[in-house]
Design a protein around this motif. Structure first.
Motif, mmCIF file in Angstrom:
data_model
loop_
_atom_site.group_PDB
_atom_site.id
_atom_site.type_symbol
_atom_site.label_atom_id
_atom_site.label_comp_id
_atom_site.label_asym_id
_atom_site.label_seq_id
_atom_site.Cartn_x
_atom_site.Cartn_y
_atom_site.Cartn_z
ATOM 1 N N THR A 35 0.814 -1.220 0.000
ATOM 2 C CA THR A 35 0.000 0.000 0.000
ATOM 3 C C THR A 35 0.844 1.267 0.000
ATOM 4 O OG1 THR A 35 -0.034 0.062 2.378
ATOM 5 C CG2 THR A 35 -1.823 -1.114 1.311
ATOM 6 N N ASN A 36 0.135 2.371 -0.210
ATOM 7 C CA ASN A 36 0.735 3.695 -0.157
ATOM 8 C C ASN A 36 0.771 4.164 1.299
ATOM 9 O OD1 ASN A 36 -2.003 3.509 -0.096
ATOM 10 N ND2 ASN A 36 -2.406 5.359 -1.274
ATOM 11 N N TRP A 37 1.495 3.462 2.152
ATOM 12 C CA TRP A 37 1.386 3.657 3.595
ATOM 13 C C TRP A 37 1.758 5.068 4.050
ATOM 14 C CZ3 TRP A 37 5.900 4.713 6.313
ATOM 15 C CH2 TRP A 37 7.095 4.418 5.665
ATOM 16 N N GLN A 38 2.659 5.730 3.333
ATOM 17 C CA GLN A 38 3.071 7.056 3.815
ATOM 18 C C GLN A 38 1.979 8.117 3.662
ATOM 19 O OE1 GLN A 38 6.759 6.941 1.620
ATOM 20 N NE2 GLN A 38 7.837 7.440 3.527
ATOM 21 N N GLN A 39 1.097 7.872 2.680
ATOM 22 C CA GLN A 39 -0.025 8.816 2.521
ATOM 23 C C GLN A 39 -1.258 8.313 3.257
ATOM 24 O OE1 GLN A 39 1.699 7.956 -0.629
ATOM 25 N NE2 GLN A 39 2.967 9.622 0.150
ATOM 26 N N TYR A 40 -1.135 7.172 3.873
ATOM 27 C CA TYR A 40 -2.320 6.575 4.492
ATOM 28 C C TYR A 40 -2.237 6.522 6.019
ATOM 29 C CZ TYR A 40 -5.646 3.030 5.930
ATOM 30 O OH TYR A 40 -6.644 2.363 6.583
ATOM 31 N N LEU A 41 -1.100 6.075 6.546
ATOM 32 C CA LEU A 41 -1.049 5.822 7.998
ATOM 33 C C LEU A 41 -1.094 7.064 8.888
ATOM 34 C CD1 LEU A 41 1.496 2.823 8.212
ATOM 35 C CD2 LEU A 41 -0.994 2.728 8.375
ATOM 36 N N PRO A 42 -0.461 8.183 8.538
ATOM 37 C CA PRO A 42 -0.518 9.329 9.459
ATOM 38 C C PRO A 42 -1.951 9.848 9.626
ATOM 39 C CG PRO A 42 1.220 9.621 7.827
ATOM 40 C CD PRO A 42 0.384 8.469 7.359
ATOM 41 N N PRO A 43 -2.395 10.027 10.867
ATOM 42 C CA PRO A 43 -3.788 10.408 11.112
ATOM 43 C C PRO A 43 -4.207 11.718 10.479
ATOM 44 C CG PRO A 43 -2.551 10.234 13.168
ATOM 45 C CD PRO A 43 -1.634 9.807 12.081
ATOM 46 N N ARG A 44 -3.263 12.588 10.210
ATOM 47 C CA ARG A 44 -3.667 13.882 9.630
ATOM 48 C C ARG A 44 -4.182 13.709 8.205
ATOM 49 N NH1 ARG A 44 1.159 15.886 6.803
ATOM 50 N NH2 ARG A 44 2.755 14.346 7.305
ATOM 51 N N PHE A 45 -3.918 12.544 7.570
ATOM 52 C CA PHE A 45 -4.455 12.334 6.218
ATOM 53 C C PHE A 45 -5.874 11.784 6.245
ATOM 54 C CE2 PHE A 45 0.189 11.996 5.049
ATOM 55 C CZ PHE A 45 0.226 13.262 4.481
#
Ligand code: HEM
Length: 328
Positions: A283-293
């Motif tokens: 997955t595109n984890w860097q654009q997905y995991l941080p809650p601000r996204f």
């Protein structure tokens, strides 16, 4: 021959009488059960807590020693998730509203979440990255993303429409059909292939196994999730302020603190190379995991606009930012 003193005799007679009533009520023979007691073994710790079985459940797929830590800590987390769901379900199925019990159980839930947030260092600092980067290749396409209990906690916590992806948040409300909401559930975005935009195998397998269950849980708790219960029974309680505080703590602990502790481990292990490593789920984890996204907020009505605008941001700067600079 055993000789009981008079107060013991009295107690034995009392218990026998009570037992006779109990067994008689279900058509069972008390003398037969008493004979069974003669043969039954004493309870041991290892049988009660099923320790032998428990210790057979850690089965790494490779010979890298640190994979055991990875398996163990996932299981520990799932056990805490189970403890959280245990409390939530008792509140959801409670026949009569009860303010002190609602508050007390929310307190237990936030305490479990605090343990999970603090203990995540077991992952972040507790494994050798070189080992992790190798054994993770044997785990594809499995991912913690496929945790049924994590999703169940989300569904029990709030109105289903609060779990919508950002671009769909305004299109539905608490009364909308759960299947319509499920089509746009936020977590789908975290499991689409980077290159093609198609569902990953991780997501396809997850949906095949659990979609029906998610839909029926969401329908079942539509009017009985924790927030619906709060609105219906506790919004005018004398304990309201404390209950609101617990709900907000839970929201922030799960949707900011846990997500960021978890994200910190992804940064630690997957962002070590010049190019970030793809996750096992692809997955595109860097654009997905941080809650601000994703901005998943269980109780948006309880937060101010300023707090919502800052959702997850200060924590990233204070923790993940520093760590990335140090290791990167
Ligand atoms: C070194 C440790 C870990 C790393 C590097 C890691 C990495 C990741 C990544 C990259 C994702 C995004 C989906 C994917 O591509 O697979 C993810 C999702 C997830 N992981 Fe982990 N993970 C770790 C430990 C854990 C642990 C211990 C748990 C506990 C159950 C867990 C639970 C989850 C959950 C629930 C999601 C979905 C999050 C969401 O949808 O917001 N992970 N993980």
């Amino acid at each position: 021959m055993y000789s009981a003193n008079s107060s013991e005799q009295e107690l034995i007679a009392k218990h026998l009488e009570a037992l006779a009533v109990k067994y008689d009520a279900s058509g069972q023979s008390l003398p037969s059960y008493l004979e069974g007691l003669l043969h039954a073994n004493y309870l041991t710790y290892w049988n009660y807590a099923q320790i032998d079985t428990l210790l057979t459940l850690q089965n790494p797929r490779t010979d890298f020693p640190d994979e055991m830590i990875f398996v163990l800590y996932h299981q520990i987390t799932e056990l805490y998730f189970k403890a959280i769901i245990w409390e939530m379900e008792q509140l959801i199925h409670q026949e009569e509203p009860n303010d002190p019990i609602f508050l007390m159980k929310l307190g237990r839930i936030t305490r479990y979440m605090k343990h999970l947030v603090h203990s995540f260092d077991v992952m972040v600092d507790g494994m050798e990255p070189a080992q992790f980067l190798k054994y993770r290749m044997s785990l594809m396409p499995a991912s913690g993303f496929q945790s049924f209990q994590f999703r169940k906690i989300e569904i029990l916590a709030t109105s289903f429409h609060h779990l919508l992806g950002n671009e769909h948040k305004d299109k539905f409300n608490a009364e909308s059909n759960v299947s319509d909401i499920y089509e746009h559930i936020y977590w789908r975005r975290g499991a689409t292939e980077l290159a093609t935009g198609k569902k990953t195998l991780t997501l396809k397998q997850f949906e095949e196994r659990y979609s029906q269950a998610f839909l029926s849980i969401a329908a079942e708790v539509k009017d009985r999730n924790l927030y619906a219960l709060f609105q219906k029974h506790y919004a005018t309680s004398t304990l309201k302020d404390k209950i609101v505080q617990e709900l907000k703590d839970f929201d922030a602990l799960l949707n900011i603190d846990w997500c960021l502790s978890h994200y910190k481990s992804a940064v630690r292990y997957l962002a070590r190379e010049a190019q970030p490593v793809n996750a096992t789920g692809g997955t595109n984890w860097q654009q997905y995991l941080p809650p601000r996204f994703q901005r998943i907020i269980f109780y948006p009505e309880l937060w101010s606009e300023a707090e919502k605008a800052e959702w997850g941001k200060s924590w990233v700067v204070a923790n993940v930012g520093q760590r990335t600079t140090k290791n990167g």
